[in-house]
Scaffold this motif. Structure first.
Motif, PDB file in Angstrom:
ATOM      1  N   GLU A  78       0.787  -1.225   0.000  1.00  0.00           N
ATOM      2  CA  GLU A  78       0.000   0.000   0.000  1.00  0.00           C
ATOM      3  C   GLU A  78       0.828   1.289   0.000  1.00  0.00           C
ATOM      4  OE1 GLU A  78      -0.358  -1.910   4.201  1.00  0.00           O
ATOM      5  OE2 GLU A  78      -0.215  -2.537   2.097  1.00  0.00           O
ATOM      6  N   TYR A  79       2.112   1.216   0.355  1.00  0.00           N
ATOM      7  CA  TYR A  79       2.957   2.412   0.358  1.00  0.00           C
ATOM      8  C   TYR A  79       3.980   2.406  -0.782  1.00  0.00           C
ATOM      9  CZ  TYR A  79       1.095   3.245   5.043  1.00  0.00           C
ATOM     10  OH  TYR A  79       0.255   3.470   6.112  1.00  0.00           O
ATOM     11  N   ASP A  80       3.888   1.457  -1.684  1.00  0.00           N
ATOM     12  CA  ASP A  80       4.882   1.339  -2.759  1.00  0.00           C
ATOM     13  C   ASP A  80       5.017   2.617  -3.581  1.00  0.00           C
ATOM     14  OD1 ASP A  80       5.108  -1.215  -1.869  1.00  0.00           O
ATOM     15  OD2 ASP A  80       4.529  -2.192  -3.736  1.00  0.00           O
ATOM     16  N   GLU A  81       3.889   3.284  -3.852  1.00  0.00           N
ATOM     17  CA  GLU A  81       3.924   4.466  -4.716  1.00  0.00           C
ATOM     18  C   GLU A  81       4.693   5.625  -4.082  1.00  0.00           C
ATOM     19  OE1 GLU A  81      -0.360   6.444  -3.431  1.00  0.00           O
ATOM     20  OE2 GLU A  81      -0.205   5.306  -5.291  1.00  0.00           O
ATOM     21  N   LEU A  82       4.825   5.627  -2.754  1.00  0.00           N
ATOM     22  CA  LEU A  82       5.564   6.698  -2.085  1.00  0.00           C
ATOM     23  C   LEU A  82       7.068   6.609  -2.358  1.00  0.00           C
ATOM     24  CD1 LEU A  82       3.819   6.935   1.405  1.00  0.00           C
ATOM     25  CD2 LEU A  82       3.491   8.402  -0.601  1.00  0.00           C
ATOM     26  N   LEU A  83       7.540   5.448  -2.806  1.00  0.00           N
ATOM     27  CA  LEU A  83       8.966   5.291  -3.082  1.00  0.00           C
ATOM     28  C   LEU A  83       9.430   6.149  -4.249  1.00  0.00           C
ATOM     29  CD1 LEU A  83       9.171   1.428  -2.585  1.00  0.00           C
ATOM     30  CD2 LEU A  83      10.200   3.164  -1.118  1.00  0.00           C
ATOM     31  N   SER A  84       8.527   6.481  -5.152  1.00  0.00           N
ATOM     32  CA  SER A  84       8.868   7.335  -6.294  1.00  0.00           C
ATOM     33  C   SER A  84       8.264   8.729  -6.175  1.00  0.00           C
ATOM     34  CB  SER A  84       8.397   6.675  -7.601  1.00  0.00           C
ATOM     35  OG  SER A  84       7.003   6.452  -7.576  1.00  0.00           O
ATOM     36  N   PHE A  85       7.643   9.022  -5.012  1.00  0.00           N
ATOM     37  CA  PHE A  85       7.001  10.309  -4.796  1.00  0.00           C
ATOM     38  C   PHE A  85       8.045  11.334  -4.368  1.00  0.00           C
ATOM     39  CE2 PHE A  85       4.551  13.165  -1.855  1.00  0.00           C
ATOM     40  CZ  PHE A  85       3.805  13.788  -2.844  1.00  0.00           C
ATOM     41  N   SER A  86       8.076  12.488  -5.049  1.00  0.00           N
ATOM     42  CA  SER A  86       9.107  13.491  -4.781  1.00  0.00           C
ATOM     43  C   SER A  86       8.652  14.608  -3.852  1.00  0.00           C
ATOM     44  CB  SER A  86       9.601  14.106  -6.098  1.00  0.00           C
ATOM     45  OG  SER A  86       8.519  14.701  -6.800  1.00  0.00           O
ATOM     46  N   GLY A  87       7.359  14.649  -3.537  1.00  0.00           N
ATOM     47  CA  GLY A  87       6.838  15.712  -2.687  1.00  0.00           C
ATOM     48  C   GLY A  87       6.982  15.407  -1.202  1.00  0.00           C
TER      49      GLY A  87
END
Length: 326
Positions: free
Chosen positions: A135-144
């Motif tokens: 569920e937190y995988d997308e935060l690994l590429s999040f730059s904000g």
């Protein structure tokens, strides 16, 4: 006769000879390992004439020197990997059943491992008691800015997490019989991003695999670590079993761009004026996986990943120039 002066002169002469030989060797190395500036400019003009422009600083000018790697795959590979990571006893006692994607195995006291038929290198693992499901995988590429309670990990922590994953994949975990039956290893692992969930005391990280410092296309994925233990993986892991290598002449950046030019012109048919203008924004060396006829062995083939300004990409085999996956 002043022997001291003669000795000094001889030493200076020897030093001068050594410096000259060093300069010659460096010059020969540069000639053999790089594309000449005049040659590159002439090639770029020809490419531009046919509608292919190359962005500034895209070309390195270096000739590629990568090896072609060959590895066993084998029909019993999954069982051997389980034995290597979790130990022979756990692998032998695994409860097994088929799923729509492939195979699921329940390891008593350890967790669940899933394999997918459509992706031969995919390794999914969820340890007993682990509730993380991506569920937190997308935060690994999040730059904000990250949500409260979540922070990005430093380079040093990422290196440490990479070592934890290497230990897990090599069987250096509690209960595993290290050095069990197969001389298998993974390619090099680089953790490029990681976050820490303070409420769960859990690290989530993304990694990519490399061979000879060159990224392996399609490798890597996500894993989770708590209390020094890997509790979760959802990744394509390239395992090298009894690896061998051989060298081959490779097409450099300029040669591969001329292959691209021929391909683009062929798509426009006889009328070259209809060929679209393309701006090359990146060209990077990568390794790509290729299989033999009966899928018993696979190869890591040096290739070129070419990026264009319109967002499109193509990968070409550096050995023969053919399109990869096309």
């Amino acid at each position: 006769m002043n022997w001291r002066k003669i000795k000094t002169v001889l030493i200076l002469l020897l030093a001068a000879v050594n410096i000259y030989l060093l300069v010659v060797l460096i010059s020969q190395y540069k000639v053999g390992s790089t594309i000449g500036g005049a040659e590159m400019k002439a090639a770029l003009k020809l490419l531009e004439k046919d509608g292919i422009r190359v962005d500034e600083d895209v070309l390195s000018g270096k000739k590629p020197y990568y090896r072609v790697w060959q590895s066993d795959y084998g029909s019993g590979r999954r069982a051997r990997l389980l034995e290597r990571i979790f130990g022979a006893e756990a692998a032998d006692g695994a409860g097994m059943h088929l799923t729509g994607e492939g195979l699921e195995l329940a390891l008593d006291g350890i967790g669940v491992v899933r394999f997918a038929d459509s992706s031969p290198f995919l390794l999914k693992f969820t340890a007993d008691g682990c509730t993380y499901a991506g569920e937190y995988d997308e935060l690994l590429s999040f730059s904000g800015k990250l949500p409260d309670g979540i922070k990005r990990c430093s380079w040093l922590r990422r290196k440490d997490l990479g070592k934890k994953l290497e230990q897990f994949l090599s069987g250096s975990v509690s209960g595993a019989e290290t050095g069990a039956s197969i001389p298998t290893k993974t390619a090099d692992i680089d953790v490029d991003s990681a976050i820490y969930l303070s409420s769960e005391r859990l690290y989530i990280a993304h990694f990519t695999q490399y061979a000879e410092g060159c990224v392996i296309e399609g490798s890597g994925g996500v894993f989770a670590v708590r209390a020094e233990l890997v509790l979760y993986t959802d990744a394509s892991v390239i395992w090298l079993s009894n690896p061998e290598y051989y060298t081959s002449a490779l097409l450099d950046e300029i040669n591969i761009l001329f292959r691209e030019r021929d391909y683009i012109l062929s798509q426009s048919g006889a009328d070259r004026d209809k060929a679209p203008e393309m701006l090359v924004t990146g060209i990077e060396p990568v390794y790509c996986v290729n299989w033999n006829a009966d899928l018993s062995d696979f190869y890591l083939i040096p290739s070129w990943n070419i990026s264009y300004s319109d967002g499109s990409k193509r990968i070409r085999n550096a050995v023969n120039g053919s399109l990869v996956g096309g």
